[in-house]
Design an enzyme around this catalytic site. Structure first.
Site, mmCIF file in Angstrom:
data_model
loop_
_atom_site.group_PDB
_atom_site.id
_atom_site.type_symbol
_atom_site.label_atom_id
_atom_site.label_comp_id
_atom_site.label_asym_id
_atom_site.label_seq_id
_atom_site.Cartn_x
_atom_site.Cartn_y
_atom_site.Cartn_z
ATOM 1 N N PHE A 131 0.845 -1.195 0.000
ATOM 2 C CA PHE A 131 0.000 0.000 0.000
ATOM 3 C C PHE A 131 0.885 1.251 0.000
ATOM 4 O O PHE A 131 1.906 1.276 0.687
ATOM 5 C CB PHE A 131 -0.894 -0.033 1.246
ATOM 6 C CG PHE A 131 -1.998 0.989 1.227
ATOM 7 C CD1 PHE A 131 -3.161 0.765 0.513
ATOM 8 C CD2 PHE A 131 -1.869 2.178 1.926
ATOM 9 C CE1 PHE A 131 -4.186 1.706 0.495
ATOM 10 C CE2 PHE A 131 -2.886 3.127 1.910
ATOM 11 C CZ PHE A 131 -4.050 2.887 1.201
ATOM 12 N N ASP A 208 0.950 -5.475 8.128
ATOM 13 C CA ASP A 208 -0.130 -4.509 7.959
ATOM 14 C C ASP A 208 -1.419 -5.311 7.750
ATOM 15 O O ASP A 208 -1.541 -6.069 6.775
ATOM 16 C CB ASP A 208 0.157 -3.610 6.747
ATOM 17 C CG ASP A 208 -0.914 -2.543 6.554
ATOM 18 O OD1 ASP A 208 -2.088 -2.805 6.893
ATOM 19 O OD2 ASP A 208 -0.585 -1.465 6.046
ATOM 20 N N TYR A 233 -11.632 1.407 9.803
ATOM 21 C CA TYR A 233 -12.787 1.955 9.066
ATOM 22 C C TYR A 233 -13.161 1.083 7.872
ATOM 23 O O TYR A 233 -14.112 1.383 7.172
ATOM 24 C CB TYR A 233 -12.507 3.398 8.610
ATOM 25 C CG TYR A 233 -11.177 3.580 7.934
ATOM 26 C CD1 TYR A 233 -11.006 3.239 6.600
ATOM 27 C CD2 TYR A 233 -10.080 4.067 8.640
ATOM 28 C CE1 TYR A 233 -9.784 3.378 5.987
ATOM 29 C CE2 TYR A 233 -8.851 4.216 8.032
ATOM 30 C CZ TYR A 233 -8.699 3.868 6.704
ATOM 31 O OH TYR A 233 -7.484 4.000 6.096
ATOM 32 N N LYS A 234 -12.399 0.000 7.621
ATOM 33 C CA LYS A 234 -12.746 -0.909 6.525
ATOM 34 C C LYS A 234 -13.661 -1.993 7.085
ATOM 35 O O LYS A 234 -14.794 -1.711 7.434
ATOM 36 C CB LYS A 234 -11.466 -1.449 5.881
ATOM 37 C CG LYS A 234 -10.696 -0.315 5.179
ATOM 38 C CD LYS A 234 -9.309 -0.693 4.710
ATOM 39 C CE LYS A 234 -8.642 0.533 4.072
ATOM 40 N NZ LYS A 234 -7.202 0.377 3.920
ATOM 41 N N ARG A 382 -12.452 -3.037 -8.458
ATOM 42 C CA ARG A 382 -12.342 -3.782 -7.199
ATOM 43 C C ARG A 382 -13.723 -3.922 -6.571
ATOM 44 O O ARG A 382 -14.429 -2.928 -6.392
ATOM 45 C CB ARG A 382 -11.386 -3.031 -6.266
ATOM 46 C CG ARG A 382 -11.023 -3.821 -5.022
ATOM 47 C CD ARG A 382 -9.993 -3.096 -4.179
ATOM 48 N NE ARG A 382 -10.550 -1.872 -3.593
ATOM 49 C CZ ARG A 382 -9.973 -1.181 -2.614
ATOM 50 N NH1 ARG A 382 -8.818 -1.573 -2.124
ATOM 51 N NH2 ARG A 382 -10.525 -0.085 -2.142
HETATM 52 C C1 LIG Z 1 -6.317 1.416 4.020
HETATM 53 C C2 LIG Z 1 -4.905 1.049 4.225
HETATM 54 C C3 LIG Z 1 -4.031 1.894 4.930
HETATM 55 C C4 LIG Z 1 -4.522 3.236 5.388
HETATM 56 O O1 LIG Z 1 -3.730 3.926 6.304
HETATM 57 P P1 LIG Z 1 -4.351 5.215 7.006
HETATM 58 O O2 LIG Z 1 -3.301 5.712 7.906
HETATM 59 O O3 LIG Z 1 -5.583 4.780 7.714
HETATM 60 O O4 LIG Z 1 -4.711 6.193 5.936
HETATM 61 C C5 LIG Z 1 -2.734 1.464 5.148
HETATM 62 N N1 LIG Z 1 -2.309 0.259 4.689
HETATM 63 C C6 LIG Z 1 -3.124 -0.572 3.996
HETATM 64 C C7 LIG Z 1 -2.623 -1.912 3.528
HETATM 65 C C8 LIG Z 1 -4.442 -0.197 3.733
HETATM 66 O O5 LIG Z 1 -5.253 -1.017 3.042
#
Ligand SMILES: *Cc1c(COP(=O)(O)O)cnc(C)c1O
Length: 422
Positions: A131, A208, A233-234, A382
């Site tokens: 990411f 992660d 939040y997911k 997606r």
């Molecule tokens: C959504 C997501 C993030 C988001 O990080 P934020 O600090 O909440 O913006 C980080 N890593 C992965 C793999 C994600 O899917």
């Protein structure tokens, strides 16, 4: 829940819904528009009804009436909710998970701490399909610490190759940081095996979990994981910008020092002492005043997932995504779509990507047709049929609309350039 006797008829989906043990959970969420098909819970989960009520209580009674007195009940919440996540979602015994900050900030804190704890080792390993925030944060840390960021190549659709990782490991490596479920393809990494590989090389492993927490069962303790972070939040459905969490394996906590020396990690915090001296447990990874309203939303979201149970959620997640893939094979492959996710159930999280050269315009046309999924660079559509709130008929209806707009090419007049937020 397995997809047996598959047929492309809608009645097949209706039958799957009828025997779905989790079907009733859909009504535990707010759906303002019943006709909308929401396949983007892996970007922003829907609002649980219990959360709406609880936040109103916290705001009205605890903040409004209790005022500063409410801190006595709020102050332990980040650790309590961390333990709840640990127990039900990520396989962590108490005292190892803390709700705090954002996923990005937690990644920074833990990666710096891991690097500092490994003097003489100056390499961080990650992959080029990780990411973006992960890659950027690690780039920044490498630049600050004067160390090397070793970027391994990962197939965008099939996920990390363990041999490629193995080849990048040597006695210089301090830390390996990877996503458990790839944000675009949904490819699921083998946490136990990879953690072992990394440990064999003498390095620490940071996972992660943003796209796996609440989507697939995670067993941090039994995999021997060192460090992990994730957002809420997911699949945890805690709302936009809700606080994230971090995990630090018990035995490591004392040795690690995070770079943000905030007062919420301090022993005898209200002594207001002259020098930073962090508490011994997981709270040494706290920074400043926790975000209480968001933490309460994390608690409600976690409770709902706990009630459904991660095993059942995984079973339904596999059934929904494999059903989606079967329909895509039948209806969409002849229209130029290809699967851009692992085909094997065991190698996939709870979302699926489809490749099409006009994916951006198709994703926009699909929204106009009442189906929300999203577009991911480059040329990927997606679709996230979140197990706790998605029906099999939602998948059927979404793919039916997709095949119609692919057949009549009604997307062809839309702008070809993606907008700022995709
Ligand atoms: C959504 C997501 C993030 C988001 O990080 P934020 O600090 O909440 O913006 C980080 N890593 C992965 C793999 C994600 O899917």
């Amino acid at each position: 829940m397995a997809v047996t006797n598959f047929s492309t008829e809608r009645v097949f989906a209706e039958r799957m819904d009828a025997v779905d043990p989790l079907a009733a959970f859909r009504d535990r969420f707010v759906w303002a528009d019943e006709s909308l098909i929401y396949l983007d819970g892996n970007s922003l989960g829907p609002l649980p009804r219990a959360t709406q009520i609880r936040i109103a209580e916290v705001v009205g009674a605890e903040w409004g009436a209790g005022l500063v007195r409410s801190w006595s009940r709020w102050v332990d919440l980040p650790r309590q909710v961390g333990d709840l996540i640990g127990a039900h979602l990520i396989g962590a015994a108490p005292g190892q998970v803390l709700v705090s900050d954002t996923a990005t900030v937690n990644l920074y804190k833990l990666a710096c701490a891991a690097l500092d704890a490994q003097p003489g080792r100056g390499v961080i390993v990650t992959d080029d399909d990780n990411f973006p925030t992960d890659r950027y944060v690690l780039q920044g840390i490498a630049a600050q610490h004067g160390c090397e960021l070793r970027m391994i190549h990962t197939d965008m659709d099939q996920g990390l190759g363990e041999e490629t990782l193995q080849a990048a490991l040597d006695p210089e490596v301090a830390l390996v940081s990877l996503s458990h479920v790839a944000y675009r393809s949904g490819a699921l990494a083998d946490m136990a095996r990879i953690t072992q590989l990394v440990h064999d090389a003498g390095a620490l492993m940071l996972w992660d979990l943003c796209h796996s927490v609440g989507a697939v069962p995670v067993e941090l303790d039994s995999c021997g994981a060192d460090l992990a972070i994730g957002c809420t939040y997911k699949y945890v459905n805690a709302g936009p910008g809700a606080p994230a969490f971090l995990y630090v394996r018990g035995e490591l906590q004392e040795q690690l020092r995070q770079p943000v020396w905030g007062w919420f990690g301090q022993s005898d915090q209200f002594q207001m002492g002259p020098r930073y001296d962090p508490v011994p447990g997981i709270e040494r990874f706290a920074t400043g005043t926790p975000q209480i309203i968001g933490t309460v939303a994390v608690q409600e979201g976690t409770r709902l997932l706990a009630e459904a149970g991660m095993e059942r959620l995984r079973e339904k997640g596999i059934a929904l995504t494999s059903y989606l893939i079967r329909l895509a094979d039948e209806w969409l492959a002849p229209r130029g779509f290809t699967l851009a996710s692992p085909r094997a159930d065991a190698r996939r999280g709870a979302h699926v990507c489809l490749h099409h050269q006009d994916a951006w315009r198709i994703s926009q046309a699909l929204i106009s047709a009442g189906v929300i999924g999203d577009y991911r660079m480059p040329d990927r559509l997606r679709l996230g049929p979140t197990p706790i709130s998605t029906r099999f008929t939602d998948v059927w209806d979404a793919l039916d609309r997709l095949r119609q707009l692919a057949a009549d090419r009604s997307y062809a007049d839309l702008p070809a350039e993606p907008s700022r937020i995709t």
